[in-house]
Motif scaffolding. Sequence first.
Motif, PDB file in Angstrom:
ATOM      1  N   UNK A   1      27.780  62.308 -41.289  1.00 48.70           N
ATOM      2  CA  UNK A   1      27.379  61.391 -40.217  1.00 48.70           C
ATOM      3  C   UNK A   1      27.687  61.874 -38.808  1.00 48.70           C
ATOM      4  N   UNK A   2      28.434  62.941 -38.658  1.00 43.19           N
ATOM      5  CA  UNK A   2      28.819  63.447 -37.346  1.00 43.19           C
ATOM      6  C   UNK A   2      29.198  64.913 -37.455  1.00 43.19           C
ATOM      7  N   UNK A   3      28.631  65.802 -36.673  1.00 39.55           N
ATOM      8  CA  UNK A   3      27.568  65.628 -35.671  1.00 39.55           C
ATOM      9  C   UNK A   3      26.204  65.303 -36.304  1.00 39.55           C
TER      10      UNK A   3
ATOM     11  N   UNK B   1      17.023  72.700 -30.811  1.00 43.67           N
ATOM     12  CA  UNK B   1      17.831  72.064 -31.843  1.00 43.67           C
ATOM     13  C   UNK B   1      18.974  71.364 -31.117  1.00 43.67           C
ATOM     14  N   UNK B   2      18.954  70.038 -31.143  1.00 44.46           N
ATOM     15  CA  UNK B   2      19.968  69.315 -30.383  1.00 44.46           C
ATOM     16  C   UNK B   2      21.098  68.836 -31.280  1.00 44.46           C
ATOM     17  N   UNK B   3      22.299  69.190 -30.898  1.00 42.75           N
ATOM     18  CA  UNK B   3      23.491  68.746 -31.625  1.00 42.75           C
ATOM     19  C   UNK B   3      24.091  67.588 -30.836  1.00 42.75           C
ATOM     20  N   UNK B   4      24.377  66.479 -31.498  1.00 47.84           N
ATOM     21  CA  UNK B   4      25.059  65.372 -30.830  1.00 47.84           C
ATOM     22  C   UNK B   4      26.348  65.078 -31.585  1.00 47.84           C
ATOM     23  N   UNK B   5      27.451  65.026 -30.860  1.00 44.54           N
ATOM     24  CA  UNK B   5      28.733  64.748 -31.515  1.00 44.54           C
ATOM     25  C   UNK B   5      29.393  63.522 -30.900  1.00 44.54           C
ATOM     26  N   UNK B   6      30.198  62.879 -31.707  1.00 50.76           N
ATOM     27  CA  UNK B   6      30.998  61.755 -31.242  1.00 50.76           C
ATOM     28  C   UNK B   6      32.445  62.104 -31.529  1.00 50.76           C
ATOM     29  N   UNK B   7      33.302  61.943 -30.535  1.00 52.88           N
ATOM     30  CA  UNK B   7      34.697  62.305 -30.733  1.00 52.88           C
ATOM     31  C   UNK B   7      35.577  61.422 -29.865  1.00 52.88           C
ATOM     32  N   UNK B   8      36.895  61.514 -30.125  1.00 50.27           N
ATOM     33  CA  UNK B   8      37.830  60.632 -29.436  1.00 50.27           C
ATOM     34  C   UNK B   8      37.895  60.938 -27.943  1.00 50.27           C
ATOM     35  N   UNK B   9      37.757  62.188 -27.576  1.00 53.57           N
ATOM     36  CA  UNK B   9      37.777  62.529 -26.157  1.00 53.57           C
ATOM     37  C   UNK B   9      36.905  63.751 -25.906  1.00 53.57           C
ATOM     38  N   UNK B  10      36.770  64.078 -24.635  1.00 52.51           N
ATOM     39  CA  UNK B  10      35.870  65.159 -24.232  1.00 52.51           C
ATOM     40  C   UNK B  10      36.257  66.499 -24.858  1.00 52.51           C
ATOM     41  N   UNK B  11      37.538  66.802 -24.869  1.00 52.13           N
ATOM     42  CA  UNK B  11      37.975  68.098 -25.404  1.00 52.13           C
ATOM     43  C   UNK B  11      37.593  68.232 -26.873  1.00 52.13           C
ATOM     44  N   UNK B  12      37.831  67.163 -27.619  1.00 50.18           N
ATOM     45  CA  UNK B  12      37.465  67.195 -29.039  1.00 50.18           C
ATOM     46  C   UNK B  12      35.963  67.294 -29.236  1.00 50.18           C
ATOM     47  N   UNK B  13      35.223  66.580 -28.370  1.00 53.80           N
ATOM     48  CA  UNK B  13      33.760  66.623 -28.480  1.00 53.80           C
ATOM     49  C   UNK B  13      33.264  68.042 -28.218  1.00 53.80           C
ATOM     50  N   UNK B  14      33.824  68.691 -27.174  1.00 47.74           N
ATOM     51  CA  UNK B  14      33.415  70.065 -26.869  1.00 47.74           C
ATOM     52  C   UNK B  14      33.723  70.997 -28.032  1.00 47.74           C
ATOM     53  N   UNK B  15      34.876  70.779 -28.644  1.00 46.91           N
ATOM     54  CA  UNK B  15      35.255  71.654 -29.749  1.00 46.91           C
ATOM     55  C   UNK B  15      34.301  71.490 -30.934  1.00 46.91           C
ATOM     56  N   UNK B  16      33.959  70.236 -31.220  1.00 49.51           N
ATOM     57  CA  UNK B  16      32.995  69.985 -32.296  1.00 49.51           C
ATOM     58  C   UNK B  16      31.650  70.643 -31.996  1.00 49.51           C
ATOM     59  N   UNK B  17      31.238  70.549 -30.725  1.00 54.21           N
ATOM     60  CA  UNK B  17      29.968  71.173 -30.329  1.00 54.21           C
ATOM     61  C   UNK B  17      30.031  72.685 -30.529  1.00 54.21           C
ATOM     62  N   UNK B  18      31.148  73.278 -30.094  1.00 54.85           N
ATOM     63  CA  UNK B  18      31.316  74.732 -30.251  1.00 54.85           C
ATOM     64  C   UNK B  18      31.216  75.133 -31.714  1.00 54.85           C
ATOM     65  N   UNK B  19      31.923  74.370 -32.560  1.00 55.04           N
ATOM     66  CA  UNK B  19      31.939  74.712 -33.984  1.00 55.04           C
ATOM     67  C   UNK B  19      30.551  74.603 -34.588  1.00 55.04           C
ATOM     68  N   UNK B  20      29.853  73.515 -34.223  1.00 52.91           N
ATOM     69  CA  UNK B  20      28.518  73.319 -34.795  1.00 52.91           C
ATOM     70  C   UNK B  20      27.541  74.361 -34.261  1.00 52.91           C
ATOM     71  N   UNK B  21      27.695  74.714 -33.001  1.00 55.41           N
ATOM     72  CA  UNK B  21      26.819  75.757 -32.449  1.00 55.41           C
ATOM     73  C   UNK B  21      27.019  77.064 -33.216  1.00 55.41           C
TER      74      UNK B  21
END
Length: 417
Positions: A211-213, A227-247
Amino acid sequence: VNCEVIAVGTELLLGQIVDTNSSWIGERLATAGIDSHYQTKVGDNLDRIVSVLRIALERSDAVIMCGGLGPTQDDITREAIAQVMGVPLVRHDDIVEVIREMFGRRGREMADSNLRQADVPEGATVIPQRIGTAPGLICPVGPNGERVVYAVPGVPYEMEEMMDRAVVPDLQERSGDRSVILSRTIRTWGLAESTLAETVQPRLDELDRRGNPTIAFLASGMEGIKVRITVKAADEANAQQLLDEEEDELRAMLGDIVFGTDSVSMEQAVGRLLADQGLTLAVAESLTGGMVGSRLTNAVGSSEWFRGAIVAYDSQVKFDLLDVPEGPVVSEDAARAMAAGVRKVLGADVGLSTTGVAGPTEQDGMPVGTVFLGMAIGDHVEALETRLPGDRDRVRQFATISVLNLLRLRLLEATRN
Ligand code: ATP
Ligand code: MG
């Protein structure tokens, strides 16, 4: 919190424009985890806007209205909201100043009607305008402000910018949800959407379970497939990290078809590789008539690596200026000679060329869409024949991006050797 959408504009009802705003907002609310049960369209009529807004406020905690914030007499969203709130419109001098300044910068006279955009229902908060002239509004409704109406412009990119900057965060705050939602777009060129989707299917299945990303494909014609990745996270730093990993995950599956992320264009991607490798580029253009050069000079810093382009449209110009041997000019040989010729004439490390049949009629017995792309890097000279789809305009545009992509792939290979 649940939130509904009202799109304002008579042209929406008449089918003159399609209500893409509501769809976009619907998707955004869904990814933000905000329930949305209704979407309404209403014409530019005060009584009817007031009436749908009242109905919406009876059944939803929040309402987003888009459109009708412009300066003309039929833009009456502000009036309708004020009427529902039971308050007067108050002119804000600071907004007047911002609008005046915007007109001043563009060297245009401001009509008095533009000042209407500075009118704000008493008690509402302004969402400052960044792109257009109309500010957005956050309007509390009810004795304790327990309901809220947002007003955003109708122009899609103005609306989208305000939604992400102000409306979605405000809605999340109201719902007690402090999480951050971020997106990143991976830009690709060279695969059909279906093939691309198949390539990443295993990953999509896994993300579906989690369900996320979330991942969305956007076929964008000449811009390739996004290809658009959308993530939901507790804060910006975590969201960026999730984006990096998914990228990383997706790049590993997609390989060289990825040329960049977000606003990175093909020409920027090419420019970056040239700059990294300390190479300069020259272009000989026939059917693209300068489009390749034009795109390359879009890239900031192109003067570092772009020598120039020769539009060698007439055969004689190809022979005289680029030393192309007499013979058919829509051919592999001509493409090779053009690339090598322009590299020499303009004193660059790399030469690129385009020659082909843009249409509408065939040429030298070759069908419309036949295109040869040439490339000369040092002494290595090659040409590629392709068949591009579409009418004259599309063939020329496809040829432009294809030759840039060809160079990008070769430069990538070079970094690996
Ligand atoms: P403006 O300041 O430009 O007048 P506005 O807030 O008054 O902005 P409208 O006049 O309703 O907005 O719409 C401006 C343009 O935005 C329309 O001509 C149309 O191209 C586009 N637009 C408006 N509403 C929508 C919609 N629901 N979906 C897609 N496009 C829309
Ligand atoms: Mg308008």
